[in-house]
Every structure is written in structure tokens, then in C-alpha cells.
Design a protein around this motif. Structure first.
Motif, PDB file in Angstrom:
ATOM      1  N   MET A   1       9.889   1.658  13.434  1.00 49.00           N
ATOM      2  CA  MET A   1       8.791   2.202  12.418  1.00 49.00           C
ATOM      3  C   MET A   1       9.367   1.146  11.604  1.00 49.00           C
ATOM      4  O   MET A   1       8.392   0.412  10.890  1.00 49.00           O
ATOM      5  CB  MET A   1       9.096   3.750  12.202  1.00 49.00           C
ATOM      6  CG  MET A   1       8.072   3.869  11.339  1.00 49.00           C
ATOM      7  SD  MET A   1       7.696   5.533  10.300  1.00 49.00           S
ATOM      8  CE  MET A   1       6.337   6.130  11.824  1.00 49.00           C
ATOM      9  N   LEU A   2      10.895   1.101  11.255  1.00 48.80           N
ATOM     10  CA  LEU A   2      11.490   0.554   9.912  1.00 48.80           C
ATOM     11  C   LEU A   2      10.958  -0.868  10.328  1.00 48.80           C
ATOM     12  O   LEU A   2      11.090  -1.425   9.343  1.00 48.80           O
ATOM     13  CB  LEU A   2      13.063   0.902   9.471  1.00 48.80           C
ATOM     14  CG  LEU A   2      13.325   2.501   9.718  1.00 48.80           C
ATOM     15  CD1 LEU A   2      14.553   2.458   9.407  1.00 48.80           C
ATOM     16  CD2 LEU A   2      12.452   2.293   7.920  1.00 48.80           C
ATOM     17  N   GLU A   3      11.759  -1.524  11.517  1.00 48.61           N
ATOM     18  CA  GLU A   3      11.072  -3.543  12.064  1.00 48.61           C
ATOM     19  C   GLU A   3       9.952  -3.514  11.519  1.00 48.61           C
ATOM     20  O   GLU A   3       9.646  -4.209  10.801  1.00 48.61           O
ATOM     21  CB  GLU A   3      11.468  -3.540  13.614  1.00 48.61           C
ATOM     22  CG  GLU A   3      13.279  -3.335  13.329  1.00 48.61           C
ATOM     23  CD  GLU A   3      13.100  -4.012  15.187  1.00 48.61           C
ATOM     24  OE1 GLU A   3      12.584  -3.629  15.695  1.00 48.61           O
ATOM     25  OE2 GLU A   3      14.298  -4.672  14.998  1.00 48.61           O
ATOM     26  N   LYS A   4       8.739  -2.199  12.328  1.00 48.48           N
ATOM     27  CA  LYS A   4       7.379  -3.218  12.000  1.00 48.48           C
ATOM     28  C   LYS A   4       7.649  -2.843  10.659  1.00 48.48           C
ATOM     29  O   LYS A   4       6.450  -4.077  10.173  1.00 48.48           O
ATOM     30  CB  LYS A   4       6.221  -1.625  12.277  1.00 48.48           C
ATOM     31  CG  LYS A   4       4.819  -2.216  12.664  1.00 48.48           C
ATOM     32  CD  LYS A   4       4.313  -0.945  13.673  1.00 48.48           C
ATOM     33  CE  LYS A   4       2.743  -1.574  13.409  1.00 48.48           C
ATOM     34  NZ  LYS A   4       1.990  -0.918  14.128  1.00 48.48           N
TER      35      LYS A   4
ATOM     36  N   PRO B   1       1.010  -1.093   0.080  1.00 47.24           N
ATOM     37  CA  PRO B   1      -0.237   0.083  -0.056  1.00 47.24           C
ATOM     38  C   PRO B   1       0.535   1.147  -0.005  1.00 47.24           C
ATOM     39  O   PRO B   1       1.858   1.196   0.846  1.00 47.24           O
ATOM     40  CB  PRO B   1      -0.727  -0.153   1.398  1.00 47.24           C
ATOM     41  CG  PRO B   1      -0.994  -1.320   1.676  1.00 47.24           C
ATOM     42  CD  PRO B   1       1.036  -2.483   1.470  1.00 47.24           C
ATOM     43  N   ALA B   2       0.215   1.943  -0.757  1.00 46.83           N
ATOM     44  CA  ALA B   2       1.087   3.428  -0.326  1.00 46.83           C
ATOM     45  C   ALA B   2       1.512   3.373   0.840  1.00 46.83           C
ATOM     46  O   ALA B   2       2.357   4.385   0.897  1.00 46.83           O
ATOM     47  CB  ALA B   2      -0.176   4.741  -1.586  1.00 46.83           C
ATOM     48  N   GLU B   3       0.660   4.410   1.766  1.00 49.82           N
ATOM     49  CA  GLU B   3       0.542   4.572   3.088  1.00 49.82           C
ATOM     50  C   GLU B   3       1.835   3.686   3.456  1.00 49.82           C
ATOM     51  O   GLU B   3       2.401   4.525   4.439  1.00 49.82           O
ATOM     52  CB  GLU B   3      -0.341   4.356   3.885  1.00 49.82           C
ATOM     53  CG  GLU B   3      -0.964   2.824   4.564  1.00 49.82           C
ATOM     54  CD  GLU B   3      -1.739   2.753   2.996  1.00 49.82           C
ATOM     55  OE1 GLU B   3      -2.565   1.710   3.881  1.00 49.82           O
ATOM     56  OE2 GLU B   3      -2.458   2.867   2.118  1.00 49.82           O
ATOM     57  N   VAL B   4       2.240   2.779   3.199  1.00 49.43           N
ATOM     58  CA  VAL B   4       3.434   2.238   3.701  1.00 49.43           C
ATOM     59  C   VAL B   4       5.024   2.614   3.119  1.00 49.43           C
ATOM     60  O   VAL B   4       5.669   3.042   4.056  1.00 49.43           O
ATOM     61  CB  VAL B   4       3.876   0.340   3.180  1.00 49.43           C
ATOM     62  CG1 VAL B   4       5.188  -0.244   3.346  1.00 49.43           C
ATOM     63  CG2 VAL B   4       2.878  -0.594   3.609  1.00 49.43           C
ATOM     64  N   PHE B   5       5.608   2.883   2.402  1.00 49.03           N
ATOM     65  CA  PHE B   5       6.209   4.010   1.458  1.00 49.03           C
ATOM     66  C   PHE B   5       6.134   5.283   2.021  1.00 49.03           C
ATOM     67  O   PHE B   5       6.849   5.818   2.459  1.00 49.03           O
ATOM     68  CB  PHE B   5       5.589   4.140  -0.039  1.00 49.03           C
ATOM     69  CG  PHE B   5       6.770   2.717  -0.623  1.00 49.03           C
ATOM     70  CD1 PHE B   5       7.450   2.688  -1.242  1.00 49.03           C
ATOM     71  CD2 PHE B   5       5.201   1.706  -1.046  1.00 49.03           C
ATOM     72  CE1 PHE B   5       7.633   1.138  -2.216  1.00 49.03           C
ATOM     73  CE2 PHE B   5       5.173   0.604  -2.390  1.00 49.03           C
ATOM     74  CZ  PHE B   5       6.148   0.859  -2.200  1.00 49.03           C
ATOM     75  N   ALA B   6       5.492   6.087   2.416  1.00 49.80           N
ATOM     76  CA  ALA B   6       4.867   6.825   3.134  1.00 49.80           C
ATOM     77  C   ALA B   6       5.465   6.833   5.014  1.00 49.80           C
ATOM     78  O   ALA B   6       6.588   8.256   5.057  1.00 49.80           O
ATOM     79  CB  ALA B   6       3.539   7.413   3.429  1.00 49.80           C
ATOM     80  N   ARG B   7       5.112   5.831   5.481  1.00 48.56           N
ATOM     81  CA  ARG B   7       5.732   5.075   6.334  1.00 48.56           C
ATOM     82  C   ARG B   7       7.702   5.063   6.099  1.00 48.56           C
ATOM     83  O   ARG B   7       8.356   5.991   7.460  1.00 48.56           O
ATOM     84  CB  ARG B   7       4.868   4.304   7.158  1.00 48.56           C
ATOM     85  CG  ARG B   7       3.997   4.715   8.012  1.00 48.56           C
ATOM     86  CD  ARG B   7       2.929   4.056   8.921  1.00 48.56           C
ATOM     87  NE  ARG B   7       3.333   2.306   8.524  1.00 48.56           N
ATOM     88  CZ  ARG B   7       2.378   1.597   7.902  1.00 48.56           C
ATOM     89  NH1 ARG B   7       1.458   2.195   7.415  1.00 48.56           N
ATOM     90  NH2 ARG B   7       2.756   0.642   7.819  1.00 48.56           N
ATOM     91  N   ALA B   8       7.671   4.387   5.265  1.00 50.09           N
ATOM     92  CA  ALA B   8       9.029   3.975   5.458  1.00 50.09           C
ATOM     93  C   ALA B   8       9.677   5.693   4.804  1.00 50.09           C
ATOM     94  O   ALA B   8      11.257   6.126   5.436  1.00 50.09           O
ATOM     95  CB  ALA B   8       9.128   3.451   4.102  1.00 50.09           C
ATOM     96  N   ASP B   9       9.704   6.447   3.998  1.00 51.52           N
ATOM     97  CA  ASP B   9      10.070   8.072   4.790  1.00 51.52           C
ATOM     98  C   ASP B   9      10.124   8.260   5.610  1.00 51.52           C
ATOM     99  O   ASP B   9      11.177   8.798   6.167  1.00 51.52           O
ATOM    100  CB  ASP B   9       9.460   8.760   2.646  1.00 51.52           C
ATOM    101  CG  ASP B   9       9.960   8.048   2.177  1.00 51.52           C
ATOM    102  OD1 ASP B   9      10.585   7.951   1.558  1.00 51.52           O
ATOM    103  OD2 ASP B   9       8.469   8.513   0.870  1.00 51.52           O
ATOM    104  N   GLU B  10       9.150   8.457   6.070  1.00 54.22           N
ATOM    105  CA  GLU B  10       9.128   9.112   7.350  1.00 54.22           C
ATOM    106  C   GLU B  10      10.281   7.958   8.100  1.00 54.22           C
ATOM    107  O   GLU B  10      11.328   9.036   9.674  1.00 54.22           O
ATOM    108  CB  GLU B  10       7.821   8.635   7.665  1.00 54.22           C
ATOM    109  CG  GLU B  10       7.566   9.260  10.055  1.00 54.22           C
ATOM    110  CD  GLU B  10       6.669   9.846  10.668  1.00 54.22           C
ATOM    111  OE1 GLU B  10       5.811   9.635  11.450  1.00 54.22           O
ATOM    112  OE2 GLU B  10       5.158   8.946   9.723  1.00 54.22           O
TER     113      GLU B  10
END
Length: 556
Positions: free
Chosen positions: A163-166, A138-147
Motif C-alpha cells: 500500500m505504501l509503495e503504491k 487527494p484526501a483519499e490518499v491520506f486516508a490510504r496512507a493512514d491505513e
């Protein structure tokens, strides 16, 4: 014979026309200089400001462009269509895909036959079909990865790891997440875990550039010659797929002091991102170290044209010129900072400045470019105490330059949230109207500090005193990061009443709201007895206020 020297001062229109000619020829750096000169002579010219925002977008200076666009929207609504489209482009460039999509959809809704409709539809097609093509993520996963990457860049390693481990646990195929997680573990002091993660990436993708480069860096740091030789042999075989990979490979060559290979990779990266300041700087350093002096001088000059306040590039340009004049050899370390002795010299200069009274410093801020640039540089050295002193000092100047500097800082994704909290408080003390637009936790939003969104009839003087007391209390117990949340709880509490009661024991109420915020955010809250002793608040008063706050908020 007397010779008169006539002052020949061109007007704003001349410099704007010069900008247009230079931009048409693709000379964007020189055109930026001309356009800024035009704006100095006519700072409120909307056409010039729109052009500056568009030029910044062309240069990939997306945050600077957004700052100008927000400024324009407060001045005029006549160019709202251009601003909305340009903001969409900027958010797209910043990889804030949801915000870009929102801007583009709002544009189509407001201007169905608008000038930029074909471009907007192209962007929406890219967002819909191309960015995450063939991906079930999902697109929101990429957004969280950027965060998570932003947290890593800001030195918040524990948060980045969580965050990255999750994300990595759910989507192990996202190797870029694993590479960032490896770096986060290394920076947090667990090199064994970092190496384990990087080797796992290579088991998934044998030629992964970032994993190989990370492992070389880890081996260098540990002086592990066997590991270093193993992964160094793989480095020359990597072909960077994009500027990001070229830059990673180049910086690895920099670490290995292989100047020529670093230079070639940096030049390759610059073909894709020609105006990226960090890439330009490292390319200039590699040019110096491979004795391409004329090219290095030009690149340092270009950086200063793009960022006149960039005292790092200006320092090395002068150092290089001095060496050339003396016909001496020179080598530049691959670090985006001035040398240690220059850091000491600048800190000594700032310490001398801090001894002056505020009025004298305000005059220096207004008229001395060097003082302004060194103050701004001081925020980059990572010393929390120095940052706090500088931010507090700039807030005391309270002029348009200071306000603009703070507002632009809030729009930078790579600025830590804690520093932005300091800026919110500074802007509030300066009386700058709210809300403030900022990137917080990787998302852009409007931030309000205090009770500005409440009906004035509900607000007593004691309520405003509680706001100030919360700010002071957070500083006293070194919990400034939670000021915004504590003030949000105060606002929620106030809104739960038709007419909020007077808060007579200001310090007890402030302590209650701050501690409530700590309870919601910290796994191990500040020890209560120490908290109350530091704030000089009686336990009985505090507990009564905290009970009322928690009971009221729970009902709400």
C-alpha cells in the motif's frame, strides 16, 4: 468503650456533582474517576453517559467515546444531536475525515438551527481548507496512507509495503509515507532497502526528524558505529514541529539510553498530548531513570486512573514504590510491557486458570478485577495461540462485561482485522444481535455474519449449519481471516434465489464457499487436495458445489 464505624456511602448524584466541579477546574483525570463512580451506581443514566463520552473526547480517548455514544443511541434517541456531533469530533480526532464530514453534514441536515451548528461549520471549514492546504494530493490518499500505517503497526508488513509503495510511487513528496515504508521494509527483514529509502527522504528534506531517527535505529541494530555517529550528530539539532516528532526524537534518545534528553522531549510532547497513555508511560520511565521518583509515581498513578485495567503501569508503580521503600536504585527499560520474568509469571498464572472449569472462571471474571485485567493484558503480548484461547474463553462468559469488551475492541483502529474476525464469530456464538460496528481495513462499517439480512422464510436449518461449518472449516485450515468473506459469498448466493435450495451436503457446501473466498483473496490458494483432506470432504461433492456457487455468483 465500643466504637462504631458507620458506612458512609455517597449516592450517584454526589459523585456526578464532584465530577462537574473537578472538570470545571480542568482536573480531567480525577473528574473521570468521579464520573465512573457515579455510573457504577447509576449505569443507565443517559446524562452521565453523555458526560462520559464528552469527557473521553476531551481526553482524546476517541474510540472509548464512540463506544459510549453507540451505546447511548441504542438506549435513547433524545440526545441524537449531541451524539452525532460528538461522533463527528471523534472521527475527526481519529483522522477518519470522510466519516467526520458525513456526521457533520448529517447534523446540519437534521438540526439546521441546532446548538452545535457554529462548531460544525468550523470543523467543515477546517476539513475543506486547512488539513490539506497547499496540497495537490487527494484526501483519499491520506486516508490510504493512514491505513498503511495501521497495517505497519499491526505487524502486517507485506500489506503495508504494497500500500505504501503504491502511494509513494505516485506522491514521492509525501515523506511520512516513505518513512513508514522504510520501517515496514526493516521489520520485514530488509534493512538495506530501509536505509536506502530513509536516505532518499533526507535528500528531499535534509532535516527530516523521522528519517534521521530511523537511520539511528537501523545503525544501532546493525552496530554500525560510523553511521550511528553521523546521524547521532544530527539528532540534537532537530526541533520537533509537533508532538509526533517530539515523541519520535524522545524514543530515539531512549534507544540511546540518553535519559535526560528523552525526558525533556517526552515532557514537551505531553504539553500537546497530555493524556496519551504511551507518552505518559515513557515519560514516567524517563522520570524514574533520571531519579525524578515522585513525578514518576504520580504519572503511573494517572495512567491507572485513566485506564484502571492497565496492569503495565500498575506493575511499575508497585516496583518503583518497593524500590523507594528499600532505598534501592531502580531503572525501567523503555518498552511498553512488563519485564520478561513478570510475563512468565503472568503466563503461569493464566495457565493455572485455564485448568479450572468454565463456571469457576465465569465467577472469577465477574468478581476478580485482577483476573479480568490479566486476561485483557494477555491479548497484548502478540502470541496468536494465547489470544485465541483468551477470546474464546471470554466469549463463554457471555455477560454484559464480555459483550462490551468485544464491542469496544471492534472500534479500535489499531486492532488487527484477523483478531476482529475472531470477535465477530465470538459475538455471533454469544447470540449478540447484529450488525456489529467495527473498524475494518481502516474504515468503520457495519458487519453482518451469516444470514441475518435474509428473509426468514428463505432460510432452512441446513443453511445455518453451513454457516457454522464454514467457521469450523476456516479454523481447521487456519484461514479464519476469510470467514467473513466466505459468509458474504453465502449471503450473495442465497439472495440470488427466490427460495434458496436446501444444502444437504453441509460440509461440501461450506468447503465450496470457503474455497471460493480463498480464490478471490490469495495469490496462491490453499492446495486443493490438502484442503479437502483436512476437511474430510469428497472431491466430487466439493467440485459440484463449487461449480454451482461460482456459476450462480457470476450470474448475480
Amino acid at each position: 468503650m465500643n466504637t462504631k464505624i458507620l458506612k458512609f456511602d455517597r449516592d450517584a448524584g454526589f459523585h456526578f456533582r464532584k465530577y462537574q466541579k473537578q472538570a470545571d477546574k480542568g482536573a480531567y483525570i480525577d473528574s473521570l474517576v468521579s464520573l465512573r463512580t457515579a455510573l457504577k451506581k447509576d449505569p443507565d443514566n443517559i446524562e452521565y453517559l453523555v458526560s462520559l463520552a464528552e469527557l473521553y473526547t476531551e481526553l482524546d480517548f476517541f474510540e472509548e467515546s464512540n463506544f459510549i455514544l453507540f451505546k447511548i443511541l441504542k438506549m435513547s434517541s433524545d440526545v441524537y444531536d449531541k451524539c452525532l456531533f460528538s461522533m463527528g469530533c471523534n472521527f475527526f480526532g481519529l483522522r477518519d475525515i470522510e466519516k467526520a464530514k458525513e456526521c457533520f453534514q448529517n447534523y446540519l441536515g437534521a438540526y439546521p438551527a441546532g446548538e452545535f451548528v457554529p462548531d460544525v461549520q468550523d470543523f467543515l471549514d477546517i476539513i475543506e481548507y486547512d488539513i490539506y492546504e497547499d496540497s495537490d494530493v487527494p484526501a483519499e490518499v491520506f486516508a490510504r496512507a493512514d491505513e498503511g500505517k495501521t497495517l505497519l503497526d499491526n505487524g502486517e508488513y507485506a500489506k503495508a509495503i504494497r500500500m505504501l509503495e503504491k502511494i509513494g510511487g505516485t506522491y514521492p513528496e509525501l515523506t511520512f509515507v516513505q518513512n513508514n515504508l522504510a520501517l515496514a521494509y526493516y521489520c520485514k527483514g530488509d534493512p538495506a532497502k530501509a536505509r536506502e529509502i530513509s536516505k532518499q527522504v533526507l535528500r528531499i528534506d535534509a532535516g527530516n526528524a523521522h528519517a534521521i531517527c530511523n537511520l539511528i535505529f537501523f545503525a544501532l541494530s546493525a552496530n554500525d558505529q560510523k553511521e550511528l555517529a553521523k546521524y547521532r550528530n544530527m539528532l540534537d539539532k532537530i526541533e520537533g514541529k509537533d508532538a509526533d516528532e517530539d515523541m519520535k526524537i524522545a524514543l530515539t534518545y531512549c534507544e540511546l539510553d540518553e535519559d535526560e534528553k528523552a525526558y525533556q522531549k517526552l515532557k514537551s510532547a505531553l504539553t500537546e498530548i497530555p493524556y496519551d497513555i504511551h507518552t505518559m508511560f515513557f515519560a514516567a520511565a524517563a522520570a524514574v531513570n533520571t531519579k525524578r521518583y515522585a513525578e514518576a509515581v504520580r504519572m503511573f498513578m494517572d495512567i491507572v486512573k485513566l485506564q484502571p485495567e492497565n496492569t503495565i503501569a500498575s506493575y511499575y508503580k508497585k516496583a518503583l514504590q518497593h524500590a523507594l521503600d528499600k532505598k534501592a536504585d531502580i531503572r525501567i527499560q523503555y518498552a511498553y510491557q512488563v519485564p520478561q520474568e513478570e510475563i512468565h509469571r503472568r503466563m503461569h498464572y493464566l495457565n493455572r486458570c485455564f485448568q479450572k472449569d468454565t463456571e469457576e472462571l465465569r465467577d472469577m471474571w465477574a468478581h476478580e478485577a485482577y483476573f479480568r485485567s490479566i486476561l485483557i493484558w494477555g491479548l497484548s503480548i502478540g502470541n496468536a495461540i494465547v489470544k485465541h484461547i483468551i477470546l474464546d474463553l471470554i466469549s463463554k462468559f457471555n455477560d454484559e462485561t464480555a459483550v462490551d469488551f468485544f464491542k469496544e475492541s471492534l472500534l479500535r483502529k489499531n486492532k488487527p482485522d484477523e483478531e476482529k474476525n475472531d470477535i465477530f464469530l465470538a459475538l455471533k456464538r454469544m447470540g449478540v444481535p447484529q450488525p456489529y460496528v467495527a473498524y475494518m481495513s481502516g474504515k468503520i462499517s457495519e458487519v453482518r455474519i451469516g444470514l441475518v439480512d435474509l428473509d426468514e422464510q428463505k432460510v432452512f436449518p441446513s443453511h445455518e449449519k453451513v454457516v457454522d461449518a464454514i467457521i469450523k472449516s476456516a479454523e481447521a485450515v487456519d484461514r479464519k481471516l476469510f470467514v467473513t468473506h466466505a459468509l458474504e459469498l453465502l449471503g450473495k448466493y442465497m439472495r440470488s434465489f427466490a427460495n434458496a435450495p436446501v444444502m444437504r451436503n453441509v460440509n461440501a457446501w461450506a468447503a465450496a464457499f470457503l474455497y471460493a473466498a480463498l480464490l478471490e483473496n490469495e495469490k496462491q490458494p490453499y492446495p486443493l487436495q490438502s484442503f479437502l483432506e483436512t476437511l474430510h470432504v469428497k472431491a466430487t461433492s466439493f467440485k459440484r458445489c463449487l461449480h454451482v456457487v461460482q456459476k450462480t455468483l457470476k450470474k448475480g
